[in-house]
Design a protein around this motif. Sequence first.
Motif, PDB file in Angstrom:
ATOM      1  N   SER A 122       0.257  -1.069  -5.174  1.00  0.00           N
ATOM      2  CA  SER A 122       0.077  -0.012  -6.175  1.00  0.00           C
ATOM      3  C   SER A 122       1.057   1.132  -5.950  1.00  0.00           C
ATOM      4  CB  SER A 122      -1.356   0.523  -6.125  1.00  0.00           C
ATOM      5  OG  SER A 122      -1.634   1.017  -4.828  1.00  0.00           O
ATOM      6  N   LEU A 123       2.007   0.907  -5.065  1.00  0.00           N
ATOM      7  CA  LEU A 123       2.943   1.971  -4.692  1.00  0.00           C
ATOM      8  C   LEU A 123       4.365   1.686  -5.142  1.00  0.00           C
ATOM      9  CD1 LEU A 123       3.718   4.492  -3.029  1.00  0.00           C
ATOM     10  CD2 LEU A 123       3.862   3.003  -1.029  1.00  0.00           C
ATOM     11  N   ILE A 124       4.825   0.464  -4.909  1.00  0.00           N
ATOM     12  CA  ILE A 124       6.251   0.193  -5.128  1.00  0.00           C
ATOM     13  C   ILE A 124       6.598   0.004  -6.610  1.00  0.00           C
ATOM     14  CG2 ILE A 124       8.181  -1.301  -4.516  1.00  0.00           C
ATOM     15  CD1 ILE A 124       6.878  -1.763  -1.829  1.00  0.00           C
ATOM     16  N   ASP A 146       6.831   0.610 -10.564  1.00  0.00           N
ATOM     17  CA  ASP A 146       6.943   1.915 -11.207  1.00  0.00           C
ATOM     18  C   ASP A 146       5.809   2.187 -12.200  1.00  0.00           C
ATOM     19  OD1 ASP A 146       8.290   4.264 -11.267  1.00  0.00           O
ATOM     20  OD2 ASP A 146       9.602   3.688 -12.931  1.00  0.00           O
ATOM     21  N   ARG A 199      -3.389  -4.988  -1.349  1.00  0.00           N
ATOM     22  CA  ARG A 199      -2.835  -4.128  -0.302  1.00  0.00           C
ATOM     23  C   ARG A 199      -2.324  -2.818  -0.886  1.00  0.00           C
ATOM     24  NH1 ARG A 199       1.526  -7.455   2.902  1.00  0.00           N
ATOM     25  NH2 ARG A 199       2.258  -7.950   0.816  1.00  0.00           N
ATOM     26  N   ARG A 200      -2.229  -1.812  -0.012  1.00  0.00           N
ATOM     27  CA  ARG A 200      -1.826  -0.480  -0.469  1.00  0.00           C
ATOM     28  C   ARG A 200      -0.441  -0.479  -1.103  1.00  0.00           C
ATOM     29  NH1 ARG A 200      -2.919   2.744   4.977  1.00  0.00           N
ATOM     30  NH2 ARG A 200      -2.584   0.668   5.840  1.00  0.00           N
ATOM     31  N   ARG A 201       0.425  -1.335  -0.597  1.00  0.00           N
ATOM     32  CA  ARG A 201       1.810  -1.284  -1.069  1.00  0.00           C
ATOM     33  C   ARG A 201       1.965  -1.734  -2.522  1.00  0.00           C
ATOM     34  NH1 ARG A 201       4.921  -5.474   2.648  1.00  0.00           N
ATOM     35  NH2 ARG A 201       4.187  -4.034   4.237  1.00  0.00           N
ATOM     36  N   ASP A 253       9.685  -4.572  -5.112  1.00  0.00           N
ATOM     37  CA  ASP A 253      10.476  -3.578  -5.837  1.00  0.00           C
ATOM     38  C   ASP A 253      11.007  -4.133  -7.163  1.00  0.00           C
ATOM     39  OD1 ASP A 253      11.601  -1.053  -6.115  1.00  0.00           O
ATOM     40  OD2 ASP A 253      13.494  -1.660  -5.220  1.00  0.00           O
ATOM     41  N   SER A 266       2.827   9.970  -8.949  1.00  0.00           N
ATOM     42  CA  SER A 266       3.598  10.660  -7.916  1.00  0.00           C
ATOM     43  C   SER A 266       4.217  11.926  -8.496  1.00  0.00           C
ATOM     44  CB  SER A 266       4.699   9.712  -7.440  1.00  0.00           C
ATOM     45  OG  SER A 266       5.736  10.427  -6.826  1.00  0.00           O
ATOM     46  N   THR A 310      -6.681   4.639  -0.359  1.00  0.00           N
ATOM     47  CA  THR A 310      -5.658   5.422  -1.039  1.00  0.00           C
ATOM     48  C   THR A 310      -6.318   6.198  -2.167  1.00  0.00           C
ATOM     49  OG1 THR A 310      -4.046   3.678  -0.592  1.00  0.00           O
ATOM     50  CG2 THR A 310      -3.453   5.322  -2.232  1.00  0.00           C
ATOM     51  N   HIS A 347       8.449   8.954  -5.535  1.00  0.00           N
ATOM     52  CA  HIS A 347       8.478   7.669  -4.832  1.00  0.00           C
ATOM     53  C   HIS A 347       7.431   6.681  -5.313  1.00  0.00           C
ATOM     54  CE1 HIS A 347      11.338   9.633  -2.394  1.00  0.00           C
ATOM     55  NE2 HIS A 347      10.476  10.503  -1.935  1.00  0.00           N
ATOM     56  N   GLY A 348       6.296   7.147  -5.721  1.00  0.00           N
ATOM     57  CA  GLY A 348       5.264   6.231  -6.190  1.00  0.00           C
ATOM     58  C   GLY A 348       5.499   5.910  -7.661  1.00  0.00           C
ATOM     59  N   PRO A 349       4.541   5.205  -8.285  1.00  0.00           N
ATOM     60  CA  PRO A 349       4.689   4.878  -9.707  1.00  0.00           C
ATOM     61  C   PRO A 349       4.869   6.140 -10.546  1.00  0.00           C
ATOM     62  CG  PRO A 349       2.836   3.707  -8.753  1.00  0.00           C
ATOM     63  CD  PRO A 349       3.314   4.662  -7.712  1.00  0.00           C
ATOM     64  N   ARG A 350       5.822   6.093 -11.465  1.00  0.00           N
ATOM     65  CA  ARG A 350       6.035   7.247 -12.326  1.00  0.00           C
ATOM     66  C   ARG A 350       5.076   7.247 -13.502  1.00  0.00           C
ATOM     67  NH1 ARG A 350      12.550   7.235 -12.134  1.00  0.00           N
ATOM     68  NH2 ARG A 350      12.143   5.016 -11.938  1.00  0.00           N
TER      69      ARG A 350
END
Lengths: 495, 213
Positions: free
Chosen positions: B148-150, B152, B144-146, B115, B188, B182, B202-205
């Motif tokens: 590219s998610l956490i 921004d 890992r999937r996380r 984060d 997001s 994914t 919640h995902g990258p803006r």
Amino acid sequence: MSGTFVGMPAFPKAAHDAVHNPVLRGNLRHATHTIRAKRARAVAELADWAALREAGRRIKDHTLRHLDRYLVQLEESVTAAGGTVHWAADADEANRIVTRLVKETGESEVVKVKSMATQEIGLNEALLDEGIRAYETDLAELIVQLGKDRPSHILVPAIHRNRGEIRDIFRSEMGGWGRPAPEGLTDTPAELAEAARLHLREKFLRAKVGISGANFMVAETGTLVVVESEGNGRMCLTLPETLISVVGIEKVVPTWRDLEVFLQTLPRSSTAERMNPYTSMWTGTTDSETADGPRAFHLVLLDNGRTDTLADQVGRQALRCIRCSACLNVCPVYERAGGHAYGSVYPGPIGAILSPQLRGTASEIDASLPYASSLCGACYEVCPVAIDIPEVLVHLRERVVQGGPAVRQGNRVVLKPAKGHAAERAAMRAARWAFAHPGALRTGQRLASRTRRLHPRTLPGPGRAWSGTRDLPAVPPEPFRDWWQRSRGGKDGVK
Amino acid sequence: MSSRDRVLGRVRRALADVTPDERPYEEAVGRDYLREHGRRTTGQTVELLAENLADYRAIVHRSDAEEMPLLVMRLLAEHGSQEVLVPPGLPPEWMSAADPVRIHDRAASTPQRLDQVDSVVTGCAVAIAETGTIVLDGSPDQGRRRISLIPDHHICVVRIPDQVVSSVPQALERLVPDRPLTWISGPSATSDIELDRVEGVHGPRKLEVILLS
């Protein structure tokens, strides 16, 4: 805690209240008309839409007709990929299984992806009874949960709320669940979404257990698919150590290739987009060296009335539903009555055929749902898996009025006619007799014409329920048969 | 009786009308739909991808191998990124000009640690032109999937033309189900408030896609 639907009044009563709420009607009209127009454009982009719809119908129908085989295959595939499969005959059993699995992790908090199946079984309430707090992480579900409200739409559960109401809920309720709303929060959607992001992020980052449903399960590979927009789904599916997915048994499709149909039809039918922002697919668990996602994966296969629905040869087509909610957005009855009037997590036209099949028609609300429709057929036109909702509505009306054989909780039963339809049945019997006796019909029609000035505007007694929401048809000055006799009777030899 | 037997028993009784000689899957499921929509040259398919990505408010850039390090450096600088997460198999030359601190994703990296990261740079498995979708399959250049998610800010590199397909059916043919997948179409977004689209819940803006030739 999200509210439950237990003890809801019958549809006409609930709808009567809703249609007199101008804010609700305004919110709903704006939302359904916006998405209706967008959806039509998104669908028009695909020249083969009719063929995709037919393929979707066929895949689902074939799967349902061989559901036992595909469920067993799915169980084998998921197990081989490192997951654990559980079977739940009803809501209580599913809730018990999930509660036990959460307790075994030692956690007292879970994060949830929006899921119709867990709404249907009241999982959040069941977990709370056991001291486990379930956090809804979809923005709309968060609004519903914080507002101690009920969802009113399959895709956008807080569709009945406008931005001002959402700001008020965030301001007053967020603090009680975790990070409070920022000072000076306004009602712009961007600020509201940002408040939800901050509030939920602290929950995602510490979550050890995630709970989801699934849009599809692939029997051949054991793959589960979750389709979403916000990224909350990805958070819940990939960050926790344990993932529990509760999925209705009708969500299985035979092969990997089948996804090519539904990943084209579902986003365009639901959010009217070419593709939803995020789709996650996972197959069991990955081994620890390359661990990507939860180390433990549990799949809870849910019956809860689905096999009863499957036993009905007309009604089983409702199990084809992929929960896109296109039928809600085109329905003139939903647009005016709102989702809450349907007394179920499945509102709108699909809810009107699904709920009375999943739950049976014994309660007042379920017996009234097959009538919550004008039978205009718009729902059938937009359905991406071609569920003939009007056909099932008429079929269920017959069951409500006539009773007859059905399957409840796996047992064959003979349903009695529902209460409150005695007058309707008596009227139908009288009509049958009159049509079988032309002399009596003629006499009755002439009598009706002569006394037409004396007719009341509403019917007395049990007929009031019918005429309270409809205009009584005007009786013509002379019966058709008399007119025909008078004007054409001598010609063409017709007597 | 176990619940498994109970449910399967109910299914079988419910399907008493289904005869054993029913048409098998291959015959019952006709596939009269198209494998792709419209005829396009390779160049046109890449154009369509760029258009549809932009339509979803992803920011699209073009580059060749030579300009790539400078482009990545510029995008990270514009975002003000101090810490950049990279999957273990990302080609090192892509980052050769970039200044920020590089963090390699490790199994032990907690979500809280991730984060704090400003940006992530990944490759992809396949990109779908008709829908404006990029698909990640956890290969070494994607991680890992996380990851590219956490963070921004996600910069995703698509190699054109070989990673680009026209349609969803063509993409599924290329993907392997036992990898975690994914599918990403734009940043997001939510439409939960009065159906107004808002990017970045919640995902990258911010999603930037580099079409690398």
